[in-house]
Motif scaffolding. Structure first.
Motif, mmCIF file in Angstrom:
data_model
loop_
_atom_site.group_PDB
_atom_site.id
_atom_site.type_symbol
_atom_site.label_atom_id
_atom_site.label_comp_id
_atom_site.label_asym_id
_atom_site.label_seq_id
_atom_site.Cartn_x
_atom_site.Cartn_y
_atom_site.Cartn_z
ATOM 1 N N MET A 1 46.019 94.362 -9.894
ATOM 2 C CA MET A 1 44.946 94.292 -8.898
ATOM 3 C C MET A 1 44.400 95.695 -8.643
ATOM 4 S SD MET A 1 45.066 92.765 -4.994
ATOM 5 C CE MET A 1 45.266 91.054 -5.486
ATOM 6 N N LEU A 2 43.074 95.833 -8.709
ATOM 7 C CA LEU A 2 42.448 97.127 -8.494
ATOM 8 C C LEU A 2 42.508 97.512 -7.015
ATOM 9 C CD1 LEU A 2 39.275 96.650 -10.722
ATOM 10 C CD2 LEU A 2 41.377 97.873 -11.310
ATOM 11 N N THR A 3 42.361 98.823 -6.768
ATOM 12 C CA THR A 3 42.474 99.344 -5.399
ATOM 13 C C THR A 3 41.518 98.633 -4.447
ATOM 14 O OG1 THR A 3 43.125 101.507 -6.231
ATOM 15 C CG2 THR A 3 42.322 101.403 -3.971
ATOM 16 N N GLN A 4 40.248 98.495 -4.833
ATOM 17 C CA GLN A 4 39.272 97.866 -3.948
ATOM 18 C C GLN A 4 39.583 96.389 -3.724
ATOM 19 O OE1 GLN A 4 38.124 100.970 -2.761
ATOM 20 N NE2 GLN A 4 36.684 99.401 -2.107
ATOM 21 N N GLN A 5 40.158 95.761 -4.730
ATOM 22 C CA GLN A 5 40.568 94.359 -4.552
ATOM 23 C C GLN A 5 41.714 94.253 -3.557
ATOM 24 O OE1 GLN A 5 41.249 93.645 -8.800
ATOM 25 N NE2 GLN A 5 39.643 92.069 -8.764
ATOM 26 N N ARG A 6 42.676 95.192 -3.676
ATOM 27 C CA ARG A 6 43.803 95.194 -2.718
ATOM 28 C C ARG A 6 43.300 95.403 -1.293
ATOM 29 N NH1 ARG A 6 46.169 98.968 -6.195
ATOM 30 N NH2 ARG A 6 46.019 100.542 -4.555
ATOM 31 N N LYS A 7 42.406 96.354 -1.146
ATOM 32 C CA LYS A 7 41.907 96.662 0.199
ATOM 33 C C LYS A 7 41.131 95.480 0.779
ATOM 34 C CE LYS A 7 41.740 101.693 -0.219
ATOM 35 N NZ LYS A 7 40.870 102.892 -0.235
ATOM 36 N N ALA A 8 40.337 94.849 -0.052
ATOM 37 C CA ALA A 8 39.601 93.671 0.417
ATOM 38 C C ALA A 8 40.565 92.554 0.825
ATOM 39 C CB ALA A 8 38.649 93.182 -0.685
ATOM 40 N N HIS A 9 41.645 92.406 0.053
ATOM 41 C CA HIS A 9 42.645 91.391 0.382
ATOM 42 C C HIS A 9 43.341 91.732 1.704
ATOM 43 C CE1 HIS A 9 45.574 88.241 -0.315
ATOM 44 N NE2 HIS A 9 46.546 89.117 -0.042
ATOM 45 N N ILE A 10 43.679 92.993 1.886
ATOM 46 C CA ILE A 10 44.320 93.421 3.134
ATOM 47 C C ILE A 10 43.427 93.101 4.325
ATOM 48 C CG2 ILE A 10 44.963 95.466 4.484
ATOM 49 C CD1 ILE A 10 46.018 96.660 1.814
#
Length: 251
Positions: A1-10
């Motif tokens: 999972m890319l950083t921006q995807q992780r942040k969006a998920h958070i």
């Protein structure tokens, strides 16, 4: 999972559940806790959440400056101000905090009411200039321009001269576990002093402040006696505040 995807998920988890637990999220995503904590630090730096021990809570949009806050939850603040104004009785000495919700409180004071308003907010004092029955006592000090209130040692000394019947407190966050919070350390000190020189503290909290947290704790939630919220606030949201011993008023 890319950083921006992780942040969006958070941020999605935070919106859905009201909190993020770093350990739980790391297990769900099969990532290290260090990776999640780094993402939380970066999101906190962007003002998108408030880090707490073990995870994060929603950051309050009420951390904006005074002019910015005037556009947030305006109808809710009017209703809360009206309900709070109705709590003041003739002859009482009342601490009124700074902030946009407090402005609505003084705007809704009945014209025939006679009482004493003590405030460290020039904005509140100016609102009361034309009120025929209000005696206004100003607490002086260094002007904190972000919130347009007086802070500092001289303000603390001035507060000590009064014993108020009620203190109407403004906060940027109120959370069942974290307590009452605000975005500046000196403001937190002033609010704490006002509360401790009043017989009763009533918290004014529009919807964006409920369940949110800011960096500086004013008081544990159980040290305030009352809470005024918008009428539409869900009962499950209110339940945690009632459990802490607060009397909750729907505006």
């Amino acid at each position: 999972m890319l950083t921006q995807q992780r942040k969006a998920h958070i941020l999605a988890v935070l919106k859905d559940t009201g909190q993020v637990v770093a350990k739980t999220l790391s297990e769900q995503l099969n990532l290290s806790e260090d990776t999640i904590r780094r993402d939380l630090r970066e999101l906190a730096a962007e003002g998108l959440l408030q880090r707490v021990h073990g995870g994060a809570l929603p950051a309050s949009p009420a951390l904006a400056d005074f002019s910015g806050r005037q556009a947030i939850a305006t109808d809710g603040k009017k209703a809360i101000g009206r309900a709070a104004a109705a709590m003041i009785r003739p002859g009482q000495v009342v601490f009124v905090d700074g902030g946009t919700t407090a402005v609505q409180l003084v705007r809704h004071l009945p014209p025939g009411l006679e009482a004493t308003i003590v405030t460290h907010s020039p904005s509140i004092a100016v609102e009361l200039v034309a009120h025929p029955g209000m005696t206004v006592e100003m607490i002086g000090g260094r002007l904190f321009k972000h919130s347009v209130v007086a802070v500092g040692a001289s303000a603390i000394e001035s507060i000590a001269r009064f014993r108020a019947d009620i203190y109407f407190m403004g906060v940027t966050g109120i959370h069942p576990e974290i307590g009452l919070t605000t975005g500046d350390s000196e403001e937190a000190v002033i609010k704490r002093a006002l509360s401790r020189h009043a017989a009763e503290t009533i918290v004014l909290a529009s919807s964006e402040k409920l369940g949110a947290a800011s960096p500086y704790v004013i008081l544990p939630m159980n040290e305030a006696q009352g809470l005024v919220v918008e009428r539409s606030t869900a009962e499950e949201t209110i339940a945690a505040y009632r459990k802490a011993g607060m009397t909750v008023t729907r505006a």
